[in-house]
Write an enzyme that holds these catalytic residues in place. Structure first.
Site, PDB file in Angstrom:
ATOM      1  N   GLY A   1      23.937  22.419  12.899  1.00  0.00           N
ATOM      2  CA  GLY A   1      23.757  22.656  14.613  1.00  0.00           C
ATOM      3  C   GLY A   1      24.197  24.402  13.954  1.00  0.00           C
ATOM      4  N   LEU A   2      23.395  25.363  13.679  1.00  0.00           N
ATOM      5  CA  LEU A   2      23.511  26.415  13.277  1.00  0.00           C
ATOM      6  C   LEU A   2      22.839  27.515  13.732  1.00  0.00           C
ATOM      7  CD1 LEU A   2      23.980  26.682   9.206  1.00  0.00           C
ATOM      8  CD2 LEU A   2      25.194  27.057  11.189  1.00  0.00           C
TER       9      LEU A   2
ATOM     10  N   GLY B   1      20.032  28.130  20.941  1.00  0.00           N
ATOM     11  CA  GLY B   1      19.082  27.993  21.197  1.00  0.00           C
ATOM     12  C   GLY B   1      17.865  27.091  20.930  1.00  0.00           C
TER      13      GLY B   1
ATOM     14  N   ASN C   1       9.198  32.307   8.775  1.00  0.00           N
ATOM     15  CA  ASN C   1      10.257  33.557   9.656  1.00  0.00           C
ATOM     16  C   ASN C   1      10.504  34.158   7.738  1.00  0.00           C
ATOM     17  OD1 ASN C   1      11.571  30.941  10.952  1.00  0.00           O
ATOM     18  ND2 ASN C   1      11.239  32.251  11.976  1.00  0.00           N
TER      19      ASN C   1
ATOM     20  N   HIS D   1      23.179  32.003   8.442  1.00  0.00           N
ATOM     21  CA  HIS D   1      22.882  32.043   7.472  1.00  0.00           C
ATOM     22  C   HIS D   1      21.006  31.733   7.539  1.00  0.00           C
ATOM     23  CE1 HIS D   1      20.985  29.714  11.568  1.00  0.00           C
ATOM     24  NE2 HIS D   1      20.456  28.820  10.538  1.00  0.00           N
TER      25      HIS D   1
ATOM     26  N   GLU E   1      12.048  38.207  13.211  1.00  0.00           N
ATOM     27  CA  GLU E   1      12.127  36.897  12.915  1.00  0.00           C
ATOM     28  C   GLU E   1      10.738  36.387  11.938  1.00  0.00           C
ATOM     29  OE1 GLU E   1      14.511  34.298  14.018  1.00  0.00           O
ATOM     30  OE2 GLU E   1      15.405  36.282  13.933  1.00  0.00           O
TER      31      GLU E   1
ATOM     32  N   HIS F   1      10.724  30.550  19.376  1.00  0.00           N
ATOM     33  CA  HIS F   1       9.776  31.284  18.498  1.00  0.00           C
ATOM     34  C   HIS F   1       8.938  31.440  18.758  1.00  0.00           C
ATOM     35  CE1 HIS F   1      12.955  31.279  14.529  1.00  0.00           C
ATOM     36  NE2 HIS F   1      12.842  33.464  14.959  1.00  0.00           N
TER      37      HIS F   1
ATOM     38  N   ASP G   1       5.941  30.833  17.630  1.00  0.00           N
ATOM     39  CA  ASP G   1       4.937  29.498  16.917  1.00  0.00           C
ATOM     40  C   ASP G   1       4.804  28.332  17.734  1.00  0.00           C
ATOM     41  OD1 ASP G   1       7.579  29.690  16.103  1.00  0.00           O
ATOM     42  OD2 ASP G   1       7.005  28.951  13.889  1.00  0.00           O
TER      43      ASP G   1
ATOM     44  N   ASN H   1      15.721  19.531  12.588  1.00  0.00           N
ATOM     45  CA  ASN H   1      16.114  21.346  12.404  1.00  0.00           C
ATOM     46  C   ASN H   1      16.043  22.179  12.643  1.00  0.00           C
ATOM     47  OD1 ASN H   1      19.300  21.402  11.436  1.00  0.00           O
ATOM     48  ND2 ASN H   1      18.374  21.530   9.194  1.00  0.00           N
TER      49      ASN H   1
ATOM     50  N   CYS I   1       6.316  26.158  10.962  1.00  0.00           N
ATOM     51  CA  CYS I   1       7.280  26.432  10.621  1.00  0.00           C
ATOM     52  C   CYS I   1       7.642  26.530   8.884  1.00  0.00           C
ATOM     53  CB  CYS I   1       8.496  25.659  11.054  1.00  0.00           C
ATOM     54  SG  CYS I   1       9.111  26.255  13.032  1.00  0.00           S
TER      55      CYS I   1
END
Length: 435
Positions: free
Chosen positions: A21-22, A25, A111, A138, A173, A243, A245, A353, A359
């Site tokens: 859960g890092l 947003g 990313n 992270h 990003e 993002h 995308d 996640n 992605c």
């Protein structure tokens, strides 16, 4: 005319894939925080996508996972002792930091960097700028290893330019906020840079990540001849569109976007059409697919790829599970001829996640000569497929919880796995623990 192709370099899911859960947003990341993950299943799901696209004629490459837990970062944060003791001390005193340095988030290769292909650049080379990902600890630690990986996979400096990441004061990003459009892959294209930060209105709930000055700096250093810059709508960021995308996707001369994706979207589209005279667009209205549904299903995080039978939409199962979204895909995209077929994948370990099909990959448009200069052991084929599948099945845990990140055996397991991977992909002494 030299035939260019678009290669997809997918991030290989790492052995410490977990739900920390890092990413504030990122709605999916927060929703599934601290639930049980399945690292083996996650990696095999990613390999299955690579296999299926490779079998359909897509040039497919692999980006290696990063070393996690990243003990050097813990040492930089003041933890001391042997490597096992450093992990144990972090687990006791700052478990949130251990979760961060154990994140397998480098799997989301969109990313990893921003890429400008040679038809777009002043010096005729492919340019890469590794993303600094400065918005989250992270992810920020990924940049040095990402740069090293790109330099290893694209070593010929006469064809490739791998830059340093931008200064952290300008958060970047990567390709998740960058889209290239062109009449065909080998034609000079226009590069669309989407930002949410700078001297602009900001969202109220969630932070914007991409800085406008970062986007402009990348376009300058890459020598991009045609670039368009657009602000992401603050209201969609507040609905979980962290993002671009997540709310728009483009491929060759096709652009699929939500009507609320950008400020002044119609004007931006006109500017893009000045560079791509046969631009085809599909604008999705909020009445057709509300933003929250787009975020939940990740429709716009589908891949658009060229295959042996035409343009393929690569979508997560969540798209097919939603009747309204699936109807849009069939009625607006397939029936109207924007795509020739749809391929649906189970990528739930990534989706939970906050990462969908797009992605997981970094797009690199290349000529045949440029393709031959790539580090060939990183290109996906049947042999690499077999070796990676066997490697995952032998080294990855079936399940993993945040609490188990403190297990000293996990550190040994991951290092043994990565040691073998460097042989499989001919990476040499790639990881810090090997040096």
């Amino acid at each position: 005319m030299t035939e260019f192709v678009e290669a997809n370099f997918d991030g290989l899911v790492g052995p410490t894939h977990h739900y920390g859960g890092l990413a504030y947003g990122n709605v999916a990341s927060e929703k599934h925080a601290h639930s049980v993950s399945r690292p083996r299943n996650a990696a095999l799901q990613g390999i299955a996508k690579m296999r299926a696209l490779s079998n359909r004629g897509v040039v497919q490459g692999v980006l290696p996972p990063q070393e996690r837990p990243h003990v050097p970062t813990l040492r930089a944060l003041g933890f001391t002792g042997s490597d096992a003791q450093v992990v144990a001390h972090a687990a006791r005193d700052a478990p949130h930091l251990l979760e961060a340095v154990s994140s397998a988030s480098a799997m989301w290769a969109a990313n990893a960097a921003t890429v400008s292909p040679s038809p777009d650049t002043a010096d005729g080379r492919i340019h890469f700028t590794p993303a600094n990902l400065a918005s989250h600890l992270h992810r920020a630690m990924e940049a040095p290893t990402t740069r090293r990986a790109l330099e290893h996979l694209f070593p010929d400096e006469s064809r490739f330019a791998v830059h340093a990441p931008l200064p952290a004061a300008l958060p970047d990003e990567g390709a998740a906020n960058h889209t290239r459009l062109a009449r065909h892959h080998g034609a000079p294209g226009v590069e669309l840079f989407v930002y949410g930060r700078g001297n602009v209105e900001v969202p109220r709930r969630y932070p914007a990540r991409q800085h406008a000055d970062a986007s402009r700096a990348i376009a300058r250093r890459h020598g991009v001849a045609a670039a368009v810059f657009v602000q992401q709508t603050p209201a969609v960021i507040d609905q979980g569109v962290f993002h671009n995308d997540v709310i728009a996707v483009g491929h060759r001369n096709l652009l699929l976007r939500h009507e609320d994706a950008w400020q002044d979207g119609d004007e931006v589209e006109q500017r893009l059409a000045e560079h791509v005279d046969d631009l085809r667009t599909v604008v999705v209205g909020a009445d057709e697919i509300p933003v929250d549904v787009a975020v939940r299903t990740y429709l716009f995080n589908s891949q658009l790829v060229d295959t042996d039978v035409g343009t393929l939409l690569v979508a997560p199962e969540e798209v097919r599970d939603d009747t309204k979204v699936w109807g849009f895909v069939q009625d607006r995209l397939v029936a109207d001829g924007f795509v020739d077929d749809v391929l649906v994948f189970d990528l739930r370990q990534s989706m939970r996640n906050g990462g969908g099909p797009a992605c997981l990959r970094l797009r690199v448009v290349m000529s045949p000569d440029e393709m031959t200069a790539v580090h060939q052991p990183a290109l996906f084929d049947e042999r690499l497929d077999r070796r990676l599948t066997s490697w995952v099945q032998r080294h990855y845990r079936e399940e993993l919880t945040s609490e188990e990140l403190a297990d000293p055996v996990l550190l040994d397991e991951t290092r043994a796995a990565l040691e073998e991977l460097t042989d499989i992909m001919d990476l040499g002494q790639f990881y810090e623990f090997q040096q």
